[in-house]
Design an enzyme around this catalytic site. Structure first.
Site, short mmCIF file in Angstrom:
data_model
loop_
_atom_site.label_atom_id
_atom_site.label_comp_id
_atom_site.label_asym_id
_atom_site.label_seq_id
_atom_site.Cartn_x
_atom_site.Cartn_y
_atom_site.Cartn_z
N SER A 138 17.20 9.64 -29.14
CA SER A 138 15.74 9.63 -29.02
C SER A 138 15.13 9.90 -30.39
O SER A 138 15.50 10.87 -31.06
CB SER A 138 15.28 10.71 -28.03
OG SER A 138 13.88 10.74 -27.93
N ALA A 139 14.22 9.03 -30.82
CA ALA A 139 13.57 9.17 -32.12
C ALA A 139 12.06 9.08 -31.94
O ALA A 139 11.55 9.01 -30.82
CB ALA A 139 14.06 8.10 -33.08
N SER A 140 11.36 9.10 -33.06
CA SER A 140 9.90 9.19 -33.00
C SER A 140 9.24 7.93 -32.47
O SER A 140 8.20 7.99 -31.83
CB SER A 140 9.34 9.51 -34.39
OG SER A 140 9.81 8.57 -35.33
N ALA A 142 11.08 5.19 -30.77
CA ALA A 142 11.72 4.63 -29.58
C ALA A 142 12.93 5.47 -29.21
O ALA A 142 13.34 6.35 -29.96
CB ALA A 142 12.14 3.18 -29.85
N VAL A 144 16.97 5.05 -27.08
CA VAL A 144 18.00 4.06 -26.80
C VAL A 144 18.76 4.44 -25.53
O VAL A 144 19.17 5.60 -25.36
CB VAL A 144 18.98 3.94 -27.99
CG1 VAL A 144 20.11 2.98 -27.67
CG2 VAL A 144 18.24 3.50 -29.24
N ASP A 293 17.69 1.66 -44.86
CA ASP A 293 17.75 2.97 -44.22
C ASP A 293 19.22 3.32 -43.94
O ASP A 293 19.59 3.67 -42.82
CB ASP A 293 16.94 2.93 -42.91
CG ASP A 293 16.62 4.33 -42.39
OD1 ASP A 293 16.70 5.30 -43.18
OD2 ASP A 293 16.30 4.46 -41.19
#
Length: 559
Positions: A138-140, A142, A144, A293
């Site tokens: 979980s990221a800012s 989206a 997965v 990235d």
């Protein structure tokens, strides 16, 4: 998408109060009171009750990092972008911001299901045989989820967070306002141009929000390395992808940061380190399209098989970048000139490429570069950081009004990541020695006989197509030149500003002439003693002067 806010909305005002509370909690109100705007009332800082007690012993950079983490995911991502701006930030702050990570609580699986169904239509079961409601990450922007398609393909499903667009607009508006204030009141704010940084961040974050854009980037990188024995890019399933949903092949591998697991699997760490460096320079110079990235969380190594060597596997293609052929050439020449310690050539390349203004004195720039690079290059090659070298070069070039291009900053940041990755795998890896054959080969391909042949072969059809019309065009230009009818059109923002300024002065002159004409007409009407020719009871000369003045005024307004 561009955000331009002139007024703070009620929601933003409340958000500003919460930001103020976070800054106070981390002892950062001292920075606010140190600015030019609040310096006259700095004494209030010592009257605030929370400043009477012992403050945190953490450094200013650490406190700013912790404040950004408390402010939420948009500010974390903004801090991550700032970490690439070592040419603007103090070194300790840039290093601290590079430690920022997205630690965002996941949103419920039923919300992810609803977003997928709205994006793809129908029920989720129509598209996936299995779907795990518990996210893998979980990221800012989206999160997965793991899933299995009806044909048995194991995939990951990336889903945009609900309401994230509204959050981005709100927080971006505040960041814009703070950047404008900093540019106006902070020491050196006008030179650092924080609004340009915010503009770059705005473009980046809206691009990340479009998962179709990320899918296109992944597909392009996969095509570039489809036959590679070093790098693997997962396949995008376009039939199940959407602006808010991205479905890709699920990969299996060892995280590159898990060095013990790589050793236990019998990996040759020296080969891995050199292969990773080669893969990155191949992206930059062969394809001019690179993953920007490449931190360890986005890189895995495939499990070794009997008939296949291990390969790096990349994930998360939200931030990609490219270089023009022009920038590629000058960057390669700069690297080679650095290796040969030919600082005069480095200075000349910066002027030729337009990275610094054309009026820059090459000898002064050469001396500045020499003073920065000699202490670095005097060490063994394996101890020299190419990322640090680029950063120091950018900092020096800023003194000569060099405008650092965003793609060069992303390149510098990614080089730092690649170097760190290589040396974590094999401490004695020599990035320069690994990269030099690639640079030499690229230069020979582009600038040697082979490069000339390829360029001619590529452009020959265009030349042949335009050749029949070339004599007529040449004769036409020569005729217009002979008749003094040749005009040159120049376009630039500065020229447009000059034109507008000239037009304003011209209008003022016309207004003055018009006013003078009106006054003269009035004098004729009321001051003539003789009997001139009359029209409708008014002297004819007055009519002529008055109409002339109105005509001039009309022309000026038309301008």
């Amino acid at each position: 998408m561009k955000t331009t806010l002139r007024f703070i909305t009620p929601g933003q005002a409340l958000r500003l109060l919460s930001i103020q509370r976070v800054l106070i909690r981390h002892g950062l109100d001292e920075i606010v009171f140190a600015t030019h705007l609040f310096r006259p009332v700095r004494f209030l800082f010592y009257l605030l009750p929370w400043n009477w007690f012992r403050r945190s012993q953490a450094s200013r950079a650490e406190r700013m990092r912790m404040a950004l983490e408390d402010l939420g995911p948009i500010y974390v991502k903004f801090g991550q972008l700032l970490s690439t701006r070592g040419d603007l930030l103090p070194q300790d702050m840039a290093a601290e911001f590079s430690r920022l990570q997205d630690h965002v609580p996941p949103f419920p699986g039923d919300q992810a299901r609803a977003i997928i169904e709205q994006a793809l239509g129908g029920r989720l079961e129509d598209h996936f045989h299995e779907f795990d409601d518990t996210p893998l990450a979980s990221a800012s922007i989206a999160q997965v989820h793991a899933a299995v398609c009806h044909d048995g393909r194991r995939v990951i499903v990336k889903v945009v967070r609900p309401g994230i667009g509204r959050t981005i607009r709100r927080d971006l508006g505040l960041i814009w306002i703070l950047a404008q204030l900093a540019e106006k009141y902070a020491p050196g704010g006008h030179f650092m141009r924080p609004t340009n940084v915010v503009r770059e961040f705005e473009r980046t974050i809206w691009n990340e929000l479009d998962l179709l854009r990320e899918a296109a980037s992944a597909s392009q990188l996969r095509r570039n390395f489809i036959d590679s024995d070093v790098l693997y890019v997962p396949e995008v399933h376009w039939d199940l992808s959407h602006h808010d949903v991205l479905v890709m092949e699920r990969i299996s591998g060892i995280p590159v940061r898990d060095v013990e697991a790589l050793e236990a699997a019998g990996m040759d760490l020296k080969w891995l380190a050199e292969a990773g460096i080669e893969a990155f320079f191949t992206m930059v110079f062969r394809d001019s399209f690179f993953h920007a990235d490449m931190h360890p969380g986005n890189i895995f190594v495939s499990h070794p098989e009997a008939d296949k060597p291990p390969r790096f596997i990349l994930v998360d293609f939200g931030i990609m970048s490219s270089l023009s052929e022009y920038d590629q050439r000058y960057l390669a020449e700069n690297f080679l000139a650095f290796l040969d310690r030919d600082y005069q050539r480095v200075a000349e390349l910066h002027v030729e490429s337009g990275w610094v203004p054309p009026y820059t004195r090459v000898d002064e720039f050469e001396f500045a570069i020499r003073s920065v690079c000699e202490p670095l290059l005097d060490r063994p090659m394996r101890e020299i950081s190419i990322g640090d070298l680029l950063l120091r070069l950018f900092q020096t070039a800023r003194q000569f009004n060099m405008e650092i291009l965003p793609q060069l900053l992303l390149l510098q940041k990614t080089l730092v990541n690649v170097e760190g990755l290589g040396r974590s795998l094999y401490a004695d890896v020599d990035l320069w020695q690994t990269a030099r054959p690639l640079l030499d080969s690229w230069m020979n391909e582009r600038l040697g006989v082979r490069g000339l042949y390829k360029s001619t072969k590529r452009n020959l059809p265009l030349w042949i197509d335009r050749l029949p019309s070339l004599p007529n065009k040449a004769i036409h230009v020569l005729e217009r030149l002979h008749e003094n009818r040749l005009q040159m059109e120049m376009r630039s923002d500065q020229l447009d500003d000059i034109k507008r300024e000239i037009r304003r002065h011209s209008q003022r002159t016309i207004y003055a002439v018009s006013g003078s004409v009106f006054v003269l007409a009035a004098a004729v009407i009321f001051g003539l003693d003789s009997q001139p020719a009359m029209f409708a009871g008014i002297p004819a000369i007055a009519w002529l002067l008055g109409l002339g003045g109105l005509g001039l005024l009309f022309v000026s307004l038309r301008e």
